[in-house]
Write a protein that holds these residues in place. Structure first.
Motif, PDB file in Angstrom:
ATOM      1  N   ARG A 223     -17.625  18.712  39.024  1.00  0.00           N
ATOM      2  CA  ARG A 223     -18.559  19.815  39.302  1.00  0.00           C
ATOM      3  C   ARG A 223     -19.868  19.460  38.619  1.00  0.00           C
ATOM      4  NH1 ARG A 223     -14.707  25.208  38.480  1.00  0.00           N
ATOM      5  NH2 ARG A 223     -13.104  24.484  39.915  1.00  0.00           N
TER       6      ARG A 223
ATOM      7  N   GLU B 279     -23.250  22.726  42.742  1.00  0.00           N
ATOM      8  CA  GLU B 279     -22.190  22.257  41.845  1.00  0.00           C
ATOM      9  C   GLU B 279     -21.334  21.190  42.520  1.00  0.00           C
ATOM     10  OE1 GLU B 279     -19.251  24.857  39.880  1.00  0.00           O
ATOM     11  OE2 GLU B 279     -20.978  25.716  38.834  1.00  0.00           O
TER      12      GLU B 279
ATOM     13  N   ARG C  56     -17.394  22.229  28.871  1.00  0.00           N
ATOM     14  CA  ARG C  56     -18.023  22.355  30.192  1.00  0.00           C
ATOM     15  C   ARG C  56     -18.555  21.000  30.607  1.00  0.00           C
ATOM     16  NH1 ARG C  56     -18.930  26.139  33.512  1.00  0.00           N
ATOM     17  NH2 ARG C  56     -18.451  27.769  32.028  1.00  0.00           N
TER      18      ARG C  56
ATOM     19  N   GLU D 113     -22.242  20.708  37.101  1.00  0.00           N
ATOM     20  CA  GLU D 113     -22.612  21.951  36.428  1.00  0.00           C
ATOM     21  C   GLU D 113     -24.113  21.975  36.121  1.00  0.00           C
ATOM     22  OE1 GLU D 113     -20.621  24.520  35.451  1.00  0.00           O
ATOM     23  OE2 GLU D 113     -18.589  23.723  35.669  1.00  0.00           O
TER      24      GLU D 113
HETATM   25 MG    MG Z   1     -17.380  27.253  37.034  1.00  0.00          MG
END
Ligand code: MG
Ligand code: ATP
Length: 566
Positions: free
Chosen positions: A140, A92, A151, A142
């Motif tokens: 991040r 990440e 997200r 992801e």
């Molecule tokens: Mg997280």
């Protein structure tokens, strides 16, 4: 703001890339656009909402005694090495090198940067407590960026760090933040619940997540209908213990179960209740294979297993891991098992279960813990809705939530690792006792839409709406309508109301549709019919309530209507 000048490209169609309502509506309302997977531009309307949420966050952080500052996004590897997280943060982390080949990352979070600043600048107990925060982009990478701002890989977060002299003082800072979070999400007009949470990779001793209740939420929570117990399912406990079954122990039998690779296959083939079977789950914990056995009708709680093992790296074994460990996929059992074995409490207390025979095509029936197999016992399954509350014995209800914020007690984890200490009254060095507190600003915006929309578009809670009022003259060609509209527009602006004047050369129907889609709480329509009576028309986005107000005193009436709206 005049609508003719506003850069808000609205869409009539639902964009194919968007799976959930908030993402669809933000695209349709011209609030954001995708640049790359999980990376977005915020257009003016979207940015106004972000600024409103940030404004509320800032006011409540300041009121709680936290001070705003700004850390860099780029962070040197050495800082993360000093806390021990450079090697464990995983994929990440967005890693970059400079021209000299030195390692850096784009900050996914800022515990290290905050701790290193405070350790070099704060030396005395007299300077404590200290709470510092920033509102900034986080990075991040992801595994599954999705749902738009919900997200992302680049997203806006408010992150706050507290430094205290001891646990009691940390308690005070933690509660200040907890209370500030409740005020923030109340002011944003959200229906939310603070729940007990796991501390995850960040470490520490206590944590709560603030969950906005929504069907599209990625998190699963359980709460009690009788007391205020509420927890993320990852940490939820059950009030009911696995009582030892009373059945007599039967003889173990090896049975042929051809092509039965799942619990359902085996149970159907042997005509057993899935409760009488056990499920094997194969994981890698810091590169060591582990088998976990839970009842066939249960789900594994990965977080509890990882915490039990104290593993830093923990993931479900791949086919290659399974092959390397030499297990027989689909037929794994605990009897005679050479790998590390964890046994869920329920499996340990049940009698005469069915399990894999560690041999292709075969299962064993009537196996019993203690007699036929061993293993480390623990609570490894998910608690389910309908079970008993661990606090009061009431019944637990399940719900889905969007985690918009989290408060953590970190304790001394970072200060000890990095050698960050202050001197007390006696000149003795003590590690700082820390807390950290995050809010996803973009995720809060998305969550607000998930809770507030209808078939016509977004229904913003007033406090975070991009504009409070939209004035719609039915025809921009009518001088009379435009002069009444402009007069009201100026009067509202003078009062500090966020007002948008739709002066576009569009049909009234188009303007109404856009006003609804964008979700502005109050619409004022100015048409000839009502002006003939000395009136203008108002309509509340949320309730659909409409009526006439005198054109003369419209600014006062608008202020009154806005006050009454939530
Ligand atoms: Mg997280
Ligand atoms: P999640 O479990 O959803 O990945 P997290 O536990 O990793 O969240 P934190 O590290 O606590 O999140 O970050 C603080 C807040 O930042 C979260 O409560 C959430 O609102 C927000 N957040 C975290 N990851 C993302 C992301 N990828 N996109 C948008 N917001 C995020």
């Amino acid at each position: 703001m005049k609508y003719s000048q506003l850069f808000a490209p609205t869409l009539r169609e639902v964009p194919a890339e968007a799976e959930i309502v908030s993402h669809q509506l933000m695209l349709r309302a011209g609030m954001m656009r995708k640049v790359a997977s999980g990376v977005y531009s915020y257009l003016p309307l979207g940015w106004r909402v972000i600024e409103k949420i940030s404004g509320i966050v800032r006011e409540e952080m300041n009121a709680a005694g936290a001070q705003e500052l700004m850390f860099p996004i780029v962070q040197p590897a050495e800082l993360w090495q000093s806390s021990g997280r450079w090697d464990v943060y995983g994929d990440e982390m967005w890693r970059v090198k400079d021209r000299h080949g030195r390692d850096f990352c784009l900050g996914p979070t800022h515990e290290e940067v905050a701790t290193s600043l405070v350790m070099s600048e704060v030396s005395s107990y007299k300077q404590l407590p200290l709470m510092i925060y920033q509102i900034q982009n986080k990075y991040r990478d992801e595994r599954r960026p999705r749902f738009g701002l919900m997200r992302g890989r680049e997203f806006i977060m408010k992150d706050c760090y507290s430094f205290d002299r001891d646990d009691d003082a940390l308690d005070i800072s933690y509660h200040k933040m907890y209370d500030a979070y409740a005020k923030i999400f109340d002011r944003c007009g959200l229906d939310y619940r603070p729940v007990r949470a796991d501390n995850g990779a960040i470490g520490g001793s206590s944590s709560h997540e603030f969950m906005v209740l929504a069907d599209n939420g990625e998190a699963e929570i359980l709460y009690c209908g009788h007391c205020d117990y509420a927890a993320n399912v990852e940490v939820a406990e059950s009030g009911q213990s696995a009582a030892a079954e009373a059945e007599d122990l039967r003889e173990v039998e090896k049975v042929l179960t051809p092509d039965c690779r799942t619990i359902e296959d085996v149970a159907a083939y042997l005509k057993l209740d899935t409760k009488k079977t056990m499920k094997a789950l194969f994981y890698m914990a810091d590169e060591t294979p582990v088998l976990i056995f839970i009842r066939g009708d249960r789900r594994l709680n990965e977080v509890k297993v990882q915490n039990f093992l104290g593993a830093r790296l923990f993931y479900m074994g791949t086919d290659a891991d399974l092959a390397a460990a030499g297990v027989v996929q689909g037929f794994i059992g605990p009897c005679g098992q050479k790998l590390r074995v964890l046994i869920d409490e329920e499996v340990a207390s049940a009698r005469n279960l069915c399990c894999g025979a560690n041999e292709e095509g075969y299962h064993l029936v009537n196996v019993n813990y203690g007699r036929d197999f061993e293993g480390e016992r623990g609570f490894f399954r998910m608690v389910e809705a309908g079970e008993t509350c661990p606090v009061c014995g009431g019944t637990l209800t399940g719900a889905r939530g969007i985690e918009v914020g989290q408060v953590f007690k970190l304790g001394k984890k970072y200060s000890v690792a990095m050698g960050a200490a202050y001197l007390d009254e006696n000149g003795k060095a003590n590690p700082f006792v820390m807390g950290c507190y995050g809010i996803g600003v973009g995720r809060t915006m998305a969550a607000a839409i998930e809770q507030n929309y209808d078939e016509n578009g977004i229904v913003w809670p007033k406090a975070i709406a991009p504009f409070h009022v939209i004035i719609v003259p039915v025809s921009e060609k009518s001088e009379r309508q435009m002069s009444a509209a402009n007069e009201l527009y100026t009067a509202l602006k003078d009062r500090g109301v966020d007002v948008l004047l739709d002066d576009r050369a569009e049909r009234a129907g188009v303007k109404f549709k856009d006003a609804d889609l964008i979700g502005i709480p109050l619409r004022i329509t100015i048409g000839d019919k009502s002006l003939d009576k000395g009136m203008v028309e108002y309509k509340l986005r949320k309730t659909g309530e409409s009526g006439l107000i005198p054109a003369e005193t419209a600014a006062d009436e608008v202020a009154r209507l806005l006050d009454a709206a939530d």
